[in-house]
Design a protein around this motif. Structure first.
Motif, PDB file in Angstrom:
ATOM      1  N   ALA A  83     -49.273 -25.802 -10.261  1.00 24.25           N
ATOM      2  CA  ALA A  83     -48.746 -24.879  -9.249  1.00 24.25           C
ATOM      3  C   ALA A  83     -48.348 -23.562  -9.905  1.00 24.25           C
ATOM      4  CB  ALA A  83     -47.548 -25.497  -8.548  1.00 24.25           C
ATOM      5  N   TYR A 119     -53.967 -29.505  -4.221  1.00 27.90           N
ATOM      6  CA  TYR A 119     -53.232 -28.246  -4.119  1.00 27.90           C
ATOM      7  C   TYR A 119     -53.774 -27.442  -2.947  1.00 27.90           C
ATOM      8  CZ  TYR A 119     -51.550 -29.143  -8.851  1.00 27.90           C
ATOM      9  OH  TYR A 119     -50.947 -29.704  -9.951  1.00 27.90           O
ATOM     10  N   GLY A 167     -47.847 -31.788 -10.024  1.00 29.84           N
ATOM     11  CA  GLY A 167     -47.843 -30.404  -9.560  1.00 29.84           C
ATOM     12  C   GLY A 167     -47.781 -29.363 -10.657  1.00 29.84           C
TER      13      GLY A 167
END
Length: 171
Positions: free
Chosen positions: A114, A77, A111
């Motif tokens: 996120a 990330y 992800g």
């Protein structure tokens, strides 16, 4: 200064616990749930924070993070971390590491971390520094970076206040 750091660490723990408890009544319904019970340890998020100058009432720095799931899978990330509060001084590159737990049943991977995380933080450095951060968030507010992060860095700095971590999957 020692009292400020201790008080900020106590506030950090309290805010992290309150935010975690407040978000547990919003279970996320997905077909691929990996963490079916709240407060499961999902892995470790380790971030490298760019050095910079604290601007007295706040700061904003770029981060590069790696999330290592309990299964061993690794996700990357990028994003930023900012502080609103007292942040005075100059720091070199800093390293943060959190245990990631879920606040509600959720999926992990692709992800999923996120989003935006908020919470309290405190830190100080004279040469080598230490700090504490407790954050809750993600796109569905279903992750907690708990209970406290380990922070190591160098510089001459004092910081305490509210932190905001913004993460996006690395390209």
């Amino acid at each position: 200064m020692k009292e400020i750091i201790i008080a900020a660490a106590a506030i950090t723990v309290a805010l992290g616990s309150v935010a975690s408890a407040a978000s547990t009544h919003h279970p996320e319904k997905r077909s691929t749930q990996v963490a079916s019970q709240p407060k499961e340890r999902l892995g470790t998020l380790s971030c490298e924070v760019a050095g910079g100058v604290g601007m007295i009432i706040g700061s904003n720095k770029k981060v590069s993070c790696t999330f290592k799931q309990r299964s061993g899978k690794v996700e990357r990330y990028t994003g930023s971390i900012g502080k609103l509060g007292i942040d005075v001084g100059i720091t070199g590159k800093t390293y943060l590491s959190w245990v990631v737990v879920n606040t509600a049943p959720t999926r992990v991977g692709e992800g999923a971390l996120a989003g935006t995380y908020v919470g309290a933080s405190a830190g100080a450095s004279v040469g080598l520094g230490l700090g504490a951060n407790a954050l809750v968030g993600g796109n569905s507010k279903n992750f907690a970076l708990q209970p406290l992060s380990a922070e190591a860095g160098t510089g001459l700095n004092v910081a305490a206040g509210v932190s905001r971590l913004q993460l996006s999957p690395a390209s």
